[in-house]
Structure formats: C-alpha cells, structure tokens
Design a protein around this motif. Structure first.
Motif, PDB file in Angstrom:
ATOM      1  N   ASN A 132       0.811  -1.161  -0.322  1.00  0.00           N
ATOM      2  CA  ASN A 132      -0.116   0.204   0.074  1.00  0.00           C
ATOM      3  C   ASN A 132       0.779   1.154   0.160  1.00  0.00           C
ATOM      4  O   ASN A 132       1.908   1.310   0.509  1.00  0.00           O
ATOM      5  CB  ASN A 132      -0.713   0.179   1.404  1.00  0.00           C
ATOM      6  CG  ASN A 132      -2.028   1.467   1.231  1.00  0.00           C
ATOM      7  OD1 ASN A 132      -1.554   1.665   1.514  1.00  0.00           O
ATOM      8  ND2 ASN A 132      -3.010   0.804   1.142  1.00  0.00           N
ATOM      9  N   ASP A 162      -0.643  -4.905   3.160  1.00  0.00           N
ATOM     10  CA  ASP A 162      -1.840  -5.254   3.343  1.00  0.00           C
ATOM     11  C   ASP A 162      -1.655  -6.874   3.437  1.00  0.00           C
ATOM     12  O   ASP A 162      -1.404  -7.119   2.250  1.00  0.00           O
ATOM     13  CB  ASP A 162      -2.216  -4.929   2.780  1.00  0.00           C
ATOM     14  CG  ASP A 162      -2.710  -3.276   2.933  1.00  0.00           C
ATOM     15  OD1 ASP A 162      -2.766  -2.494   3.575  1.00  0.00           O
ATOM     16  OD2 ASP A 162      -3.266  -2.930   1.736  1.00  0.00           O
ATOM     17  N   LEU A 176      -4.008 -10.325   4.072  1.00  0.00           N
ATOM     18  CA  LEU A 176      -5.353 -10.837   3.665  1.00  0.00           C
ATOM     19  C   LEU A 176      -5.525 -12.274   4.034  1.00  0.00           C
ATOM     20  O   LEU A 176      -4.775 -13.093   4.292  1.00  0.00           O
ATOM     21  CB  LEU A 176      -5.985 -11.141   2.125  1.00  0.00           C
ATOM     22  CG  LEU A 176      -6.929 -11.500   1.916  1.00  0.00           C
ATOM     23  CD1 LEU A 176      -7.601 -10.280   2.150  1.00  0.00           C
ATOM     24  CD2 LEU A 176      -6.890 -11.940   0.596  1.00  0.00           C
ATOM     25  N   TRP A 211     -11.299  -3.032   6.678  1.00  0.00           N
ATOM     26  CA  TRP A 211     -10.288  -3.568   7.493  1.00  0.00           C
ATOM     27  C   TRP A 211      -9.470  -3.144   8.965  1.00  0.00           C
ATOM     28  O   TRP A 211     -10.333  -2.468   9.290  1.00  0.00           O
ATOM     29  CB  TRP A 211      -8.837  -3.067   6.541  1.00  0.00           C
ATOM     30  CG  TRP A 211      -8.993  -1.809   6.000  1.00  0.00           C
ATOM     31  CD1 TRP A 211      -8.254  -0.487   6.412  1.00  0.00           C
ATOM     32  CD2 TRP A 211      -9.627  -0.811   4.737  1.00  0.00           C
ATOM     33  NE1 TRP A 211      -8.564   0.608   6.909  1.00  0.00           N
ATOM     34  CE2 TRP A 211      -8.789   0.349   5.532  1.00  0.00           C
ATOM     35  CE3 TRP A 211     -10.247  -0.885   3.629  1.00  0.00           C
ATOM     36  CZ2 TRP A 211      -9.494   1.715   3.942  1.00  0.00           C
ATOM     37  CZ3 TRP A 211     -10.849  -0.048   3.417  1.00  0.00           C
ATOM     38  CH2 TRP A 211     -10.681   1.508   3.619  1.00  0.00           C
ATOM     39  N   CYS A 230      -2.145  -3.579   7.299  1.00  0.00           N
ATOM     40  CA  CYS A 230      -3.452  -3.751   7.030  1.00  0.00           C
ATOM     41  C   CYS A 230      -3.537  -4.802   7.267  1.00  0.00           C
ATOM     42  O   CYS A 230      -3.351  -6.101   5.909  1.00  0.00           O
ATOM     43  CB  CYS A 230      -4.119  -2.842   6.694  1.00  0.00           C
ATOM     44  SG  CYS A 230      -4.346  -1.174   6.794  1.00  0.00           S
ATOM     45  N   LEU A 253      -6.989  -7.019   5.683  1.00  0.00           N
ATOM     46  CA  LEU A 253      -7.863  -6.375   4.564  1.00  0.00           C
ATOM     47  C   LEU A 253      -9.601  -8.075   5.023  1.00  0.00           C
ATOM     48  O   LEU A 253      -9.110  -8.937   5.171  1.00  0.00           O
ATOM     49  CB  LEU A 253      -7.770  -6.789   3.385  1.00  0.00           C
ATOM     50  CG  LEU A 253      -6.246  -5.580   2.985  1.00  0.00           C
ATOM     51  CD1 LEU A 253      -6.359  -6.189   1.413  1.00  0.00           C
ATOM     52  CD2 LEU A 253      -6.561  -3.973   3.459  1.00  0.00           C
TER      53      LEU A 253
END
Length: 246
Positions: free
Chosen positions: A9, A196, A198, A229, A241, A243
C-alpha cells in the motif's frame, strides 16, 4: 490460521499518476476499482493474485515528509544490460536518482514521482523467478524479533535470520521475498508505504486480528473510521492492515 501479503500500500497525493507509474515500471497494468489505483499483472484485474504482491496506491492529502521510507521495493533484473535499460526506462517514466547513504553499491537507488525510494538490483540468481518485484524491504532495529513476529503472523516460510536481516518468502517459493533489514533509522512519521495482509479462504478475520494482538501487534487509529479492514502495528511500530475477504 495465517495471513499472506497481497499488496504493498502506497500513499500518494496523485494516486492515479503514481499508480500508473508503478504499473509501467513493473510491466503491469493500472486498474481503478475505486478511489485507489492498483498495479497488477496485465490481462485483467485478478485480486487477490495467487502469486503476485500488487501495488495499491491510495490518495491522501499530505505529501511525503520522511527523508527515507521504512518500506521500499527492490526490482529484479536479469543482466547488467537489463539493469541499465530498466534504470533508463524508469527515469523516462519520471523516476529520479535518490541518495540514502548507499555509497558505492551495485544497485541503483531511485524514487518514484512522489519521492518514494526503491532499488533496481543487480542481476542475482536468487531473483530469477520472483517476477518484477524481487523484494519488499522493511527497515527495522531487530531482524530477529521481526522474524519471530512475522513468521508467526504469516503463512510464509522463514529462509534466513541473522542479526542483520531476516528473509521470508511464500511457501510456494513464488513471488517476491520479504526482507527485514537492520538499520539505525528511527521512525518519526507515519509509514508512507506498508503491507496489506489477507486471511486465507475460510479463515475468520476477527480471529486472525486477535491472534496478531496476542503475538504483539497493536491497534492503530489513523482516523480510518468504520472500515472493513483493521489497522495494526507490529512490535516495532511498522503499520500494516488486515483486509476483509471479498
């Protein structure tokens, strides 16, 4: 349970222009699924990509103020000729030489149009199958401590850990490496570039966030409000982060 990095990001005043720069720099395409501009492999937007760690450029009102980002990309090359050609192409796209105290080194340090540093590496056999991004590099004070946290946080494999660096990569041995590099720099402003993560399909995001807190992550309030998020920092204050699965 574990997480995987899906994108880097990058904050920018002009997210569209910076996103297009990174797409062209990496030989990818720029996609605009919303307010952000995403750089990912050509051929249509696939997110999350099964191998690639994309670049998602997010618009912000503040310009870069740090003299050097704590997170940057290293780009791969296949030969000395390729390295020289890539540097020339990147400069034609708007990159500028950057000086971060690197001295006489075999790689070239550049900055994107808004001053975010990155490196064009000399050809190395270890990067032959990474794709255009060889490494995501994170400055840190204690690579061993970062290895302990991030090895537990993610489903990537720890390849190397010393007092000077820790290196992880996807267990599939595909895509870029993640390197934590010992540096004396001290964080003074929010990170301009971050990862980021996941959850894997079927994993619960809330449970993953709780697991990260137990490992030493801390909640981060950036004024993000009610968003899907979760913003956290690792034990050294690197922002990242988690997500929500789409």
């Amino acid at each position: 349970m574990a997480l995987r990095p899906v994108q880097v990001n990058v904050k920018a005043l002009d997210a569209s222009a910076v996103g297009r720069f990174w797409a062209a720099a990496l030989g990818w395409s720029a996609y605009s699924p919303g307010v952000t501009t995403y750089a990912g492999p050509a051929g249509g937007l696939v997110w999350p990509d099964p191998v690639t760690v994309g670049v998602d450029v997010v618009p912000v009102p503040e310009p870069k103020t740090a003299t050097k980002n704590r997170v940057h990309l290293d780009l791969a090359t296949t030969s000395a000729t390729h390295q020289a050609q890539l540097v020339a192409r990147l400069r034609a796209l708007g990159a500028t030489p950057a000086h971060v105290g690197q001295g006489d080194v075999p790689w070239t340090v550049l900055a994107d149009p808004e001053g975010n540093e990155f490196c064009v590496l000399e050809p190395l056999e270890i990067h032959r199958d990474t794709g255009p991004i060889a490494r995501v590099v994170v400055d840190c004070a204690d690579p061993r401590a970062m290895a302990r946290f991030w090895d537990e946080a993610m489903d990537w494999t720890l390849h190397e850990v010393t007092d000077d660096r820790a290196v992880l990569r996807s267990a599939k041995n595909a895509g870029p490496y993640l390197e934590f590099l010992r540096t004396p720099d001290v964080k003074t402003v929010p990170d301009r570039v971050h990862l980021d993560l996941l959850p894997n399909p079927g994993d619960d995001k809330a449970a993953e966030v709780a697991r990260l807190r137990a490992l030493g992550a801390t909640d981060l309030d950036l004024g993000q409000g009610d968003v899907p998020w979760t913003c956290l920092t690792d034990p050294e204050g690197h922002e990242f982060c988690v997500l929500a699965p789409s």
